[in-house]
Design an enzyme around this catalytic site. Sequence first.
Site, PDB file in Angstrom:
ATOM      1  N   CYS A  67      -3.271   8.436   6.822  1.00  0.00           N
ATOM      2  CA  CYS A  67      -1.930   8.469   7.411  1.00  0.00           C
ATOM      3  C   CYS A  67      -2.009   8.753   8.910  1.00  0.00           C
ATOM      4  O   CYS A  67      -1.224   8.214   9.697  1.00  0.00           O
ATOM      5  CB  CYS A  67      -1.063   9.541   6.755  1.00  0.00           C
ATOM      6  SG  CYS A  67      -0.673   9.179   5.038  1.00  0.00           S
ATOM      7  N   CYS A 116       0.814  -1.209   0.000  1.00  0.00           N
ATOM      8  CA  CYS A 116       0.000   0.000   0.000  1.00  0.00           C
ATOM      9  C   CYS A 116       0.850   1.263   0.000  1.00  0.00           C
ATOM     10  O   CYS A 116       0.336   2.371  -0.121  1.00  0.00           O
ATOM     11  CB  CYS A 116      -0.913   0.029   1.212  1.00  0.00           C
ATOM     12  SG  CYS A 116      -2.076  -1.313   1.205  1.00  0.00           S
TER      13      CYS A 116
END
Lengths: 144, 409
Positions: free
Chosen positions: A103, A34
């Site tokens: 994130c 990813c």
Amino acid sequence: MLYSDKVMDHFANPRNVGEIEDADGIGEVGNAKCGDIMKMYIKVDGDIITDCKFKTFGCGAAVATSSIATEMIKGKSIDNALGLTNKAVVEALEGLPPQKIHCSVLAEQAVRSALSDYYTRQGIDPEPILGKPAQHDEHDEHAG
Amino acid sequence: MEKRYIYADNAATTAVSENVLQSMLPYFTSQYGNPSSIYKLGRDAQKSVEEAREKAAAALGCSPSEIFFTSCGTESDNWAIRATAERLAAKGKTHIITTAFEHHAVLHTCAYLEKHGFTVTYLPVGEDGVIKPSQVADAITDKTALVTIMYANNEIGTIQPIAEIGAICREKGVLFHTDAVQAVGHVPINVAEQNIDMLSVSGHKIHAQKGTGLLYVRKGIPLPNLIFGGGQERGKRPGTENVPAIVGLGTAITDACADIPEKGERLTKIRNKIIDGILNIEGTRLNGSREKRLPGNINISFLGVEGEALLLLLDSKGICASSGSACTSGSLDPSHVLLSLGLPHEVAHGSLRLSLGEDITDEDADYIIAAVKDVVTRLRNMSPLWEDIVSGKEHTKKLLPFVSKITLV
């Protein structure tokens, strides 16, 4: 893509980069497929996280969120670290672009993963405290 | 090393050249006439548009009546593919052949057509990023309406065997469109000799302004309208002409095609120097064929590093570049172009595209090589993935065959 000055600062001058050789807890979340992995090391003395370091493979936001997360838990109590949310990380960075919110989730999970490892090493079952290990939402399908 | 400013993203866009700008300026103010008007101001504007058309035709090796000005490369692609497909569907031709690594202007038009009853063959690209003409020949059926294959890839710069594909299509009686947005001005193009039926051009990739393009359509191909209106562009692409933009495109395409061999030779030399310099870093790979490649294109993957982080640090060193990482593509997956080469996600995430401009110097090349080395080292030092790779962790071993040798610690 517009990053805040705070994000750019933490990306360009990340705080607490590195490893702790005799860490009391190490957490790792994300996966290479990813495009982001965060590894977080904590040193604990009593109830206090005396040191915290990180290594991150990922984009600017991934580096910045891990950097600021280390600042937010270092020198603080474990209880404080347990309460760290991705929202707090975003706020501390003065915002993140919508597609980068994951994130901040990863940063929160990295801290919790390190704490989980700490509890395990202490012979304490982390699940009643931390709940089940968080899944890395949409990225999870790639895990393996 | 003293900081430099190097724009190495010319495949994204280019600056309008001084020559182009000067040619455009009168058409904003004193020469503002509508080309459809009867008086001299209008006639002069029309004359300028036709001169630009002649210049574009001369650059591409066709006649001016085969050039239609559009608003961009994307519009040209959409028009050529969609209008052709819909026209030929009425004759039972409902099959389109393209490649897996086209620009989204082509891929998304094909996806739209798939939803409307068409069958699309996406030819696999292979490791070197170059389609084999035999792949096209083998894919053509009696239902094939159109083959659309890009001239040169926008990310990895690989140049496709367009003349060979053109010959196959002509022989089989199938129309052939090529998106030449990245190729024009960098490789010699002659649509007649190369049997190209339709070709898309974008102005801003060759120092004209953004928002201008053209579509070449070979005489005798009845291309239906995409939009409807007045009689401009022979009624095929109506709307009052963007005269300054068209004039600028005429200047730009002439300039860009004037010195292709000389420019190409110089750029190729500097490009190869940068490629060799960067490939000195361990755990890297050049994406796409080195030989069949645009003179200014460099696309390299760095294992253990993420592309957006690479770009941000290069930006801080004054270098503008791009990447095919998921973070820069705005999705969870990295670039479809890099994946079409068979690269694992992990390798595609760490890609860097440098597309050089004509003004690049040897000193710039040295600066770029040094900056990239510095930035990659810095990011690898903080990368847990790189740490796993150099310590030989099992889960990273599958990545090693894709990159140059890494010293394990």
